[in-house]
Scaffold this motif. Structure first.
Motif, short mmCIF file in Angstrom:
data_model
loop_
_atom_site.label_atom_id
_atom_site.label_comp_id
_atom_site.label_asym_id
_atom_site.label_seq_id
_atom_site.Cartn_x
_atom_site.Cartn_y
_atom_site.Cartn_z
N UNK A 103 11.54 4.00 10.25
CA UNK A 103 10.29 4.70 10.55
C UNK A 103 10.00 5.84 9.59
N UNK A 104 10.91 6.09 8.66
CA UNK A 104 10.67 7.09 7.62
C UNK A 104 10.24 6.45 6.30
N UNK A 105 10.03 5.14 6.30
CA UNK A 105 9.38 4.43 5.19
C UNK A 105 7.97 4.05 5.67
N UNK A 106 6.95 4.50 4.96
CA UNK A 106 5.57 4.19 5.34
C UNK A 106 4.93 3.38 4.22
N UNK A 107 4.50 2.17 4.55
CA UNK A 107 3.96 1.26 3.54
C UNK A 107 2.46 1.09 3.74
N UNK A 108 1.69 1.34 2.69
CA UNK A 108 0.23 1.26 2.78
C UNK A 108 -0.22 -0.20 2.88
N UNK A 109 -1.02 -0.45 3.91
CA UNK A 109 -1.42 -1.81 4.27
C UNK A 109 -2.94 -1.91 4.35
N UNK A 110 -3.48 -3.02 3.81
CA UNK A 110 -4.93 -3.22 3.74
C UNK A 110 -5.33 -4.47 4.53
N UNK A 111 -6.34 -4.29 5.41
CA UNK A 111 -6.81 -5.40 6.25
C UNK A 111 -8.25 -5.75 5.89
N UNK A 112 -8.60 -5.64 4.61
CA UNK A 112 -10.00 -5.81 4.19
C UNK A 112 -10.30 -7.16 3.55
N UNK A 398 5.22 3.88 0.42
CA UNK A 398 5.31 2.75 -0.51
C UNK A 398 3.91 2.23 -0.81
N UNK A 399 3.56 2.21 -2.09
CA UNK A 399 2.26 1.72 -2.55
C UNK A 399 2.47 0.42 -3.31
N UNK A 400 2.26 -0.70 -2.69
CA UNK A 400 1.69 -0.91 -1.38
C UNK A 400 2.25 -2.23 -0.84
N UNK A 401 1.83 -2.61 0.37
CA UNK A 401 2.19 -3.95 0.82
C UNK A 401 1.29 -4.99 0.19
N UNK A 402 -0.03 -4.74 0.17
CA UNK A 402 -0.94 -5.81 -0.26
C UNK A 402 -2.21 -5.28 -0.94
N UNK A 403 -2.07 -4.27 -1.80
CA UNK A 403 -3.22 -3.87 -2.60
C UNK A 403 -3.21 -4.76 -3.86
N UNK A 404 -3.66 -5.98 -3.68
CA UNK A 404 -3.57 -6.99 -4.74
C UNK A 404 -4.42 -6.63 -5.95
N UNK A 405 -5.54 -5.93 -5.74
CA UNK A 405 -6.41 -5.59 -6.86
C UNK A 405 -5.69 -4.75 -7.92
N UNK A 406 -4.77 -3.91 -7.46
CA UNK A 406 -4.09 -3.01 -8.38
C UNK A 406 -2.67 -3.45 -8.69
N UNK A 407 -2.30 -4.62 -8.23
CA UNK A 407 -0.99 -5.17 -8.57
C UNK A 407 0.17 -4.34 -8.09
#
Length: 454
Positions: A103-112, A398-407
């Motif tokens: 819970x001390x690892x926070x991963x940025x997630x996109x649902x767009x 953590x940047x990121x789980x699924x920001x595919x646009x920015x690899x």
């Protein structure tokens, strides 16, 4: 004389066989020297195979010597193997241990993301190519939009294809892949979205439910929506806590004072002047949220060095760096993290460094090659984690789980070639290599944090 020699030889041979039998029996009872040190728990299996082969070899040699001894050694071999099997954790228990969320690892997630099957059209996978702000430079690069599913707005290609974030099978697959960390969910208020997307707040209950199924927690990464200020932020924080705060997957962070508070990352916080934020985030502010049922930890984005003073004046509780490009900004440069952590420590702020596996956004910004950061088969990611651990942060993002646009994604990607497009991939590693690396560093962080506290 000949009879005496024959009798002596027989006695000597029997004595040698007796000594050999004793030595072999003792060797089979020798204690195990191998530890369970491999981060992914695979080291035990080769060791077990080696020991089994050794015992089989000994049994074969004894077969040539004496049948009775063979029976004894075989029984011993079976007992040793059974003991080893009993000492191995059950497969499902081992899997559960390895997938315990940190819970001390926070991963940025996109649902767009969207596709025709679930949304009636492609969303975000067909992202337009963004022009350079200098028209002279912009004229040297292509324009237009991507055309999914063969041509998507990413340099890598997801194993799940051009998926929809509304597809519950995709949401569940993502939760399984994110078992190492908590989720920092990109969020816009109801009815709002980024300029290339659609509103996604209605997905939050579904994401929370699936996160809860896998014992994950969800915090909110508040995006720079239109007219974001102290008043709208107060109402939106109240909305989030009232609507989602009672859900078992809603993230709360235990502070040093013993309070458990929600946490909100505020992207592009520097766009709003400190005086506006202070209205919301300081005790004396006109719109203060402090010491109310909606109090929380608010984490600002630091890009430039001067932002650290603005963040402190604004009343934020901490700062994060977001960008995965080492050297792109002051905040994203690893060598600045120690001084930023020292500043935060002296001002009672949290410092949350953001690590990433690499960066490449030329699928949407074809002119931005200079900010590309090669993954170096995972070494870039591990270097970032190592730099983060050196400053002993309370939380790592953590940047990121699924920001595919920015690899920057660590989601599973696969090799793909379509027409003239050749997508990047994770070879020579498997599609899940960055998930495994995240798990590895999650365990390393846990162990090192225990030493820090001691």
């Amino acid at each position: 004389m000949a009879r005496f020699r024959r009798r002596t030889c027989i006695i000597l041979l029997l004595f040698i066989l007796f000594i050999c039998s004793i030595m072999m029996a003792l060797k089979t009872l020798r204690p195990d020297r191998a530890g369970f040190g491999d981060p992914f728990g695979l080291g035990l299996l080769p060791e077990l195979q080696q020991r089994t082969e050794l015992l089989e070899s000994k049994r074969s040699s004894l077969n040539r010597v004496q049948g009775e001894t063979v029976t004894q050694i075989s029984n011993m071999h079976a007992a040793v193997v059974n003991t080893m099997k009993a000492s191995m954790p059950p497969a499902n228990k081992l899997e559960g241990e390895l997938s315990s969320p940190n819970y001390n690892f926070h991963i940025f997630y996109y649902s767009w993301f969207g596709n025709p099957q679930f949304d009636g059209k492609y969303i975000h996978w067909n992202h337009p190519l963004l022009p350079h702000w200098d028209p002279k430079i912009a004229n040297n690069y292509p324009k237009g939009r991507h055309n999914p599913p063969e041509d998507i707005a990413a340099n890598f290609y997801p194993e799940l294809g051009s998926y929809s974030s509304k597809d519950t099978s995709v949401i569940e697959a993502h939760m399984k892949q994110m078992l190492s960390a908590s989720i920092a969910l990109s969020w816009y208020p109801p009815g709002m979205a980024d300029e290339n997307g659609e509103p996604t707040d209605d997905l939050v209950p579904i994401i929370l439910d699936y996160a809860s199924k896998y014992n994950l927690k969800v915090t909110f990464h508040i995006e720079p929506y239109k007219d974001r200020d102290d008043r709208s932020m107060y109402h939106n924080v109240k909305y989030i806590i009232d609507k989602y705060g009672a859900h078992p997957a809603f993230y709360r962070h235990k502070t040093s004072t013993g309070r458990s508070l929600p946490m909100f990352y505020v992207y592009d916080s520097y766009v709003t002047i400190p005086e506006i934020w202070a209205n919301l985030l300081t005790v004396s502010g006109s719109q203060t949220i402090r010491n109310t049922p909606y109090d929380a930890l608010f984490i600002a984005l630091l890009v430039e060095e001067r932002h650290k003073h603005d963040i402190h004046r604004s009343g934020f509780d901490g700062m994060y760096t977001y960008f995965a490009t080492n050297g792109f900004s002051y905040g994203s440069s690893h060598h600045n993290w120690a001084s930023l952590k020292a500043f935060c420590d002296s001002n009672n702020l949290m410092f949350i460094p953001s690590v990433g596996p690499g960066y490449i956004d030329t699928s949407i910004r074809p002119w931005n090659n200079h900010n590309t950061r090669n993954r170096v088969n995972g070494k870039y990611y591990e270097t970032a984690f190592n730099a983060a651990l050196l400053v002993r942060p309370e939380i790592i993002s953590i940047t990121s789980f699924n920001e595919w646009h920015e690899g920057t994604q660590i989601e599973k990607a696969v090799p793909k070639k379509t027409g003239q497009i050749v997508y990047l991939d994770y070879k020579p590693h498997k599609p899940n290599v960055y998930l495994e690396l995240t798990q590895k560093w999650s365990e390393k962080y846990r162990k090192e944090k225990e030493q820090w506290l001691m």
